[in-house]
Design a protein around this motif. Structure first.
Motif, short mmCIF file in Angstrom:
data_model
loop_
_atom_site.label_atom_id
_atom_site.label_comp_id
_atom_site.label_asym_id
_atom_site.label_seq_id
_atom_site.Cartn_x
_atom_site.Cartn_y
_atom_site.Cartn_z
N GLY A 27 10.53 -24.26 -7.49
CA GLY A 27 10.30 -25.84 -8.18
C GLY A 27 11.72 -26.32 -7.75
O GLY A 27 12.78 -25.97 -7.32
N TYR A 58 5.78 -31.85 -19.24
CA TYR A 58 5.33 -30.68 -18.15
C TYR A 58 4.58 -31.44 -17.00
O TYR A 58 5.27 -31.13 -15.69
CB TYR A 58 4.25 -29.81 -18.53
CG TYR A 58 4.65 -28.69 -19.59
CD1 TYR A 58 5.89 -28.57 -20.24
CD2 TYR A 58 4.04 -27.43 -19.53
CE1 TYR A 58 6.38 -27.44 -20.95
CE2 TYR A 58 4.27 -26.27 -20.08
CZ TYR A 58 5.68 -26.13 -20.84
OH TYR A 58 6.05 -25.10 -21.49
N ILE A 62 6.32 -31.73 -13.25
CA ILE A 62 5.68 -31.13 -12.24
C ILE A 62 5.43 -32.15 -11.26
O ILE A 62 5.64 -32.00 -9.77
CB ILE A 62 4.25 -30.62 -12.70
CG1 ILE A 62 4.54 -29.04 -13.36
CG2 ILE A 62 3.33 -30.18 -11.60
CD1 ILE A 62 3.36 -28.63 -14.33
N LEU A 66 7.28 -30.85 -7.67
CA LEU A 66 6.39 -30.14 -6.53
C LEU A 66 6.44 -30.71 -5.17
O LEU A 66 6.51 -29.90 -4.20
CB LEU A 66 4.65 -30.26 -6.99
CG LEU A 66 4.26 -29.20 -7.84
CD1 LEU A 66 2.86 -29.24 -8.17
CD2 LEU A 66 4.72 -27.77 -7.26
N LEU A 157 9.79 -23.83 -15.70
CA LEU A 157 8.59 -23.84 -14.68
C LEU A 157 9.04 -23.02 -13.49
O LEU A 157 10.12 -23.45 -12.77
CB LEU A 157 8.16 -25.16 -14.71
CG LEU A 157 7.87 -26.12 -15.95
CD1 LEU A 157 7.16 -27.39 -15.50
CD2 LEU A 157 6.72 -25.38 -16.83
N MET A 159 7.69 -22.72 -9.65
CA MET A 159 6.81 -23.54 -8.72
C MET A 159 6.74 -22.92 -7.42
O MET A 159 8.19 -22.33 -6.86
CB MET A 159 7.31 -24.68 -8.76
CG MET A 159 7.28 -25.41 -10.08
SD MET A 159 7.64 -27.42 -9.88
CE MET A 159 7.65 -27.79 -11.50
N SER A 167 1.76 -24.66 -4.01
CA SER A 167 1.97 -25.67 -5.12
C SER A 167 1.47 -24.90 -6.53
O SER A 167 0.84 -25.89 -7.41
CB SER A 167 1.39 -27.11 -4.79
OG SER A 167 1.69 -27.75 -3.83
N VAL A 169 1.99 -23.28 -10.38
CA VAL A 169 3.05 -23.65 -11.27
C VAL A 169 2.90 -22.61 -12.36
O VAL A 169 1.77 -22.32 -12.86
CB VAL A 169 3.07 -24.99 -11.89
CG1 VAL A 169 4.20 -25.16 -13.10
CG2 VAL A 169 3.29 -26.14 -10.82
N GLN A 171 4.86 -20.98 -16.20
CA GLN A 171 5.82 -21.66 -17.13
C GLN A 171 6.20 -20.32 -18.15
O GLN A 171 5.71 -19.28 -18.39
CB GLN A 171 5.45 -22.57 -18.21
CG GLN A 171 4.23 -22.31 -19.09
CD GLN A 171 4.70 -21.71 -20.38
OE1 GLN A 171 5.71 -21.64 -21.00
NE2 GLN A 171 3.64 -20.90 -20.92
#
Length: 357
Positions: A27, A58, A62, A66, A157, A159, A167, A169, A171
């Motif tokens: 990420g 979140y 994100i 991303l 997170l 990624m 892409s 994700v 957590q």
């Protein structure tokens, strides 16, 4: 504890593949013309006051992060990477690039593969930098945070591109900091022993290697690299135990590679020897036997010889090459310490000033 690195083979994803045991996640975040350094441009977010606020945070992170996470095809393997600057440098794991020199990179903004080339790989820390031949407009570098500010319990997170699913994700939380973990040399691993790693419960799977672990303020806190393996599970991945190289070390290595073309100041302690693990009469690891001694190196200066079996470094027991690497990872170049060893059935000690790897 042992750990294994992983990069996903280039293949179709099946539901059964989700049972695979391997590693890593990713990420990042930052404005379009930023470098990988942490600046005031990424302002820490206020703590969420409710579930709705948390969900909104979140989504915000994100959406911002991303675009900085890429998928890297290295030969027949797939991994992840993080955009480091607007010149097209991308940081990833050394075990993702392997022995390849050219790569196909897919960004979140454009699914057409872009060509990239290796700048330099540093297997000792399992990090590498590649560079896009033609960086596209709007490339968004990540903002890397301060590893010293990472706290146990912090939400993070992960990624990246697990099993080729770009892409993606997941957590979790930071489970621990300051871990020293040895990476296996099989399955594409570099065999590195890495200190000060961030342990996380965020799910890490093959193909996430080289991606980013991100806090809710949008800063990258680490590059997920390893997952713990459990011998009781047949060597499979232990669920919820993954490790990330701390962001501060990522920046130290990447900045040197970009500026100098290689790492010139590793900060990693060394004895200047090659060694192998020896076992006792019950076939238990009993020390690290010196195989060769580098002339003019720290071990040579301390009087160590081939055939000596190192059993302790400072106050840390040494039962194998791995435990010796872990003991060295806890030291610093220039540090003065004591080596305890066996020679011809007798125990000896020597004062040594650690060198640099």
């Amino acid at each position: 504890m042992s750990a294994s690195p992983g990069r996903a083979p280039r293949r179709a994803v099946r539901a059964a593949a989700l049972a695979c045991c391997a590693v890593l996640a990713a990420g990042c975040f930052g404005p379009a013309a930023r470098t990988g350094a942490d600046t005031a441009a990424a302002t820490p977010a206020a703590a969420p006051a409710s579930a709705v606020d948390l969900e909104g945070q979140y989504l915000k992170v994100i959406g911002a992060v991303l675009p900085s996470v890429v998928q890297i095809q290295a030969g027949d393997g797939l991994g992840s990477g993080v955009v480091y600057d607007d010149a097209g440098h991308i940081v990833t794991n050394a075990h993702v690039v392997g022995s390849e020199r050219t790569f196909q990179v897919t960004t979140a903004q454009d699914r057409r593969p872009l060509t990239a080339r290796l700048v330099s790989s540093y297997p000792e820390q399992d990090l590498a930098v590649i560079r896009l031949d033609r960086p596209p407009g709007g490339l968004r570098p990540a903002v890397f945070g301060d590893s010293g500010k990472v706290r146990v319990g912090q939400i993070v997170l992960a990624m990246g591109s697990p099993l080729g699913l770009s892409s993606s994700v997941t957590q979790g939380i930071v489970s621990a900091t300051g871990r020293t973990v040895s990476e296996g040399s099989g399955g594409g691993g570099t065999g590195a022993t890495i200190a000060d790693m961030v342990q996380t419960s965020a799910a890490i799977n093959p193909g996430n290697s080289g991606g980013a672990l991100v806090g809710l303020d949008g800063r990258v806190v680490g590059i997920p690299t390893l997952a713990a393996t459990d011998p009781d599970l047949g060597g499979g991945a232990a669920p919820g135990i993954g490790f990330a190289i701390p962001a501060s070390m990522v920046r130290t290595v990447a900045d040197q590679i970009i500026a100098k073309g290689r790492v010139v100041d590793s900060g990693r302690a060394a004895l200047g020897i090659t060694a192998r693990t020896v076992v006792d009469d019950r076939y238990r690891p009993a020390g690290a036997a010196v195989v060769t001694v580098l002339g003019g190196g720290p071990a040579a200066g301390a009087g160590l010889r081939p055939g000596d079996v190192i059993t302790r470094l400072g106050d840390r027991p040494v039962t194998s090459v791995t435990s010796l690497s872990e003991a060295l990872a806890a030291g610093r170049p220039g540090q003065r310490t004591t080596v305890t060893y066996q020679r011809d059935g007798a125990e000896g000690t020597a004062e040594v000033t650690l060198g640099e790897q």
